[in-house]
Design an enzyme around this catalytic site. Structure first.
Site, mmCIF file in Angstrom:
data_model
loop_
_atom_site.group_PDB
_atom_site.id
_atom_site.type_symbol
_atom_site.label_atom_id
_atom_site.label_comp_id
_atom_site.label_asym_id
_atom_site.label_seq_id
_atom_site.Cartn_x
_atom_site.Cartn_y
_atom_site.Cartn_z
ATOM 1 N N MET A 119 0.844 -1.197 0.000
ATOM 2 C CA MET A 119 0.000 0.000 0.000
ATOM 3 C C MET A 119 0.883 1.252 0.000
ATOM 4 O O MET A 119 0.437 2.331 0.384
ATOM 5 C CB MET A 119 -0.919 0.000 1.221
ATOM 6 C CG MET A 119 -1.858 -1.216 1.222
ATOM 7 S SD MET A 119 -3.341 -0.970 2.175
ATOM 8 C CE MET A 119 -2.667 -0.678 3.788
ATOM 9 N N GLY A 120 2.131 1.110 -0.413
ATOM 10 C CA GLY A 120 3.038 2.256 -0.450
ATOM 11 C C GLY A 120 3.533 2.620 0.931
ATOM 12 O O GLY A 120 3.545 1.788 1.840
ATOM 13 N N LEU B 115 6.585 3.176 1.627
ATOM 14 C CA LEU B 115 7.585 2.101 1.672
ATOM 15 C C LEU B 115 8.665 2.361 2.714
ATOM 16 O O LEU B 115 9.119 3.486 2.891
ATOM 17 C CB LEU B 115 8.251 1.957 0.300
ATOM 18 C CG LEU B 115 7.324 1.647 -0.875
ATOM 19 C CD1 LEU B 115 8.144 1.474 -2.159
ATOM 20 C CD2 LEU B 115 6.463 0.410 -0.626
ATOM 21 N N HIS B 116 9.059 1.296 3.394
ATOM 22 C CA HIS B 116 10.197 1.338 4.311
ATOM 23 C C HIS B 116 11.094 0.146 3.979
ATOM 24 O O HIS B 116 10.808 -0.609 3.025
ATOM 25 C CB HIS B 116 9.725 1.331 5.767
ATOM 26 C CG HIS B 116 8.729 0.248 6.069
ATOM 27 N ND1 HIS B 116 9.028 -1.084 5.961
ATOM 28 C CD2 HIS B 116 7.424 0.303 6.445
ATOM 29 C CE1 HIS B 116 7.971 -1.811 6.276
ATOM 30 N NE2 HIS B 116 6.972 -1.001 6.568
ATOM 31 N N HIS C 194 9.482 -3.260 3.196
ATOM 32 C CA HIS C 194 8.962 -3.471 1.835
ATOM 33 C C HIS C 194 10.106 -3.714 0.852
ATOM 34 O O HIS C 194 10.004 -4.549 -0.038
ATOM 35 C CB HIS C 194 8.205 -2.231 1.353
ATOM 36 C CG HIS C 194 6.977 -1.900 2.138
ATOM 37 N ND1 HIS C 194 6.898 -0.785 2.937
ATOM 38 C CD2 HIS C 194 5.780 -2.521 2.230
ATOM 39 C CE1 HIS C 194 5.707 -0.736 3.488
ATOM 40 N NE2 HIS C 194 5.003 -1.775 3.092
ATOM 41 N N GLN D 163 -10.150 -2.674 2.919
ATOM 42 C CA GLN D 163 -9.583 -3.349 4.100
ATOM 43 C C GLN D 163 -9.503 -2.437 5.317
ATOM 44 O O GLN D 163 -8.987 -2.838 6.354
ATOM 45 C CB GLN D 163 -8.226 -3.973 3.779
ATOM 46 C CG GLN D 163 -7.098 -2.995 3.514
ATOM 47 C CD GLN D 163 -5.846 -3.713 3.008
ATOM 48 O OE1 GLN D 163 -5.767 -4.109 1.856
ATOM 49 N NE2 GLN D 163 -4.872 -3.898 3.874
ATOM 50 N N ASP E 11 2.933 -9.377 9.010
ATOM 51 C CA ASP E 11 1.480 -9.552 8.931
ATOM 52 C C ASP E 11 1.193 -11.049 8.810
ATOM 53 O O ASP E 11 0.747 -11.538 7.769
ATOM 54 C CB ASP E 11 0.923 -8.786 7.735
ATOM 55 C CG ASP E 11 1.130 -7.290 7.886
ATOM 56 O OD1 ASP E 11 0.693 -6.737 8.902
ATOM 57 O OD2 ASP E 11 1.765 -6.687 7.006
ATOM 58 N N ARG F 156 2.954 2.520 9.882
ATOM 59 C CA ARG F 156 2.208 3.233 10.922
ATOM 60 C C ARG F 156 3.118 3.736 12.048
ATOM 61 O O ARG F 156 2.647 4.484 12.904
ATOM 62 C CB ARG F 156 1.097 2.350 11.481
ATOM 63 C CG ARG F 156 -0.002 2.103 10.443
ATOM 64 C CD ARG F 156 -1.223 1.410 11.022
ATOM 65 N NE ARG F 156 -2.347 1.476 10.116
ATOM 66 C CZ ARG F 156 -2.770 0.470 9.337
ATOM 67 N NH1 ARG F 156 -2.147 -0.675 9.362
ATOM 68 N NH2 ARG F 156 -3.814 0.628 8.540
#
Ligand code: PAF
Length: 285
Positions: free
Chosen positions: A30-31, A33-34, A37, A61, A150, A187
């Site tokens: 979902m972009g 990015l870190h 990812h 979602q 996840d 987040r």
């Protein structure tokens, strides 16, 4: 690296790669990015000559009171990061292509979606499963790579792929952590300075639990207590759940007599950010 927004152009580019005999590896994101990812792109490179990263903040979602509108969308920076890590195509579909007028199909992976994060996020995993199946159908990759952070998402998607005979290999790549142990997450930027200082205690709790298991403790109540003792020090966090479950149906275990997932979610009192983390015992996801 190409940035493709149209479904037709995507199909063309993937088709051309296939004609050249290239294998296709997809990293759905979902972009925002870190390094986590970007490590998925490294993993994709081991499985495909054409690396496609999708960037799409999937509305279905997010619950009505969740952070869909404020979810970070640094698209140009994301493209630069992806390019720098060897991505070949960023696919960024439009809402109208993903959810055209009249859209009314949902993929529900029952049972697995109702527990852990699913208990407090009704509809979340149906949104994830639906969008991921669409992305798999659009890109038709040989391999798709997801982060183990996840873990429930990985297990839900694995079940979906198995149940619906989706011809793709799912890979679960290791969680990337800050030096102090905090799992990378888009987040984390929401955390206040004090929350950020306390956040590593979540993983330290999981590590203590892991050590107790290594020392022979198999009783899951005792194992959970060893994590809780440490996590209690994170006074700005309240635990939503800390569970030890099997890695197939996510059923709670009384004893660790097979590979187990230890998963937690915690909510911060100041920023209201919700963090998740996990480890596995006696095997990998
Ligand atoms: O893990 C995520 O970023 C999302 O849930 C995913 C898999 C890209 C689906 O929107």
């Amino acid at each position: 690296m190409d940035v493709i927004r149209q479904v037709g152009a995507l199909r063309l580019a993937v088709g051309q790669a296939r004609v050249k005999g290239q294998r296709v590896a997809l990293v759905p994101t979902m972009g925002a990015l870190h390094q986590g990812h970007l490590s998925l792109l490294d993993c994709a490179a081991q499985h495909g000559e054409l690396r496609v990263m999708s960037i799409y903040v999937n509305p279905t979602q997010f619950g009505p009171s969740e952070d869909f509108t404020k979810y970070p969308r640094p698209f140009d920076d994301d493209c630069e990061l992806a390019r720098g890590r060897g991505c070949d195509i960023v696919f960024a579909p439009a809402d109208g292509d993903m959810y055209p007028d009249g859209f009314c199909t949902t993929v529900s992976v029952n049972r697995l979606s109702e527990t852990l994060c699913g208990a407090s996020r009704p509809g979340h995993f149906a949104g994830v499963a639906t969008v991921v199946l669409k992305l798999l159908n659009l890109v038709q990759p040989d391999t798709a790579v997801f982060g183990r952070k996840d873990a429930q998402q990985v297990l839900v998607l694995r079940r979906m792929v198995q149940d619906l005979n989706v011809p793709v290999r799912l890979i679960a790549a290791p969680t990337v952590r800050e030096q102090d142990g905090l799992a990378l997450s888009s987040r984390n930027v929401y955390l206040t300075a004090e929350e950020r200082r306390q956040a590593p205690l979540l993983y330290r709790g999981l590590q203590a639990l892991g050590r107790a298991f290594e020392h022979g403790q198999l009783d899951t109540q005792r194992l959970r207590a060893s994590a809780r003792d440490i996590i209690a020090g994170a006074t700005l966090f309240s635990l939503e759940y800390l569970e030890v479950v099997d890695t197939v149906m996510l059923r709670p275990l009384d004893r660790v007599d097979r590979t187990a997932l230890v998963a937690l979610a915690a909510r911060c009192s100041q920023s209201r950010t919700r963090l998740i983390d996990n480890i596995t015992l006696g095997g990998e996801l």
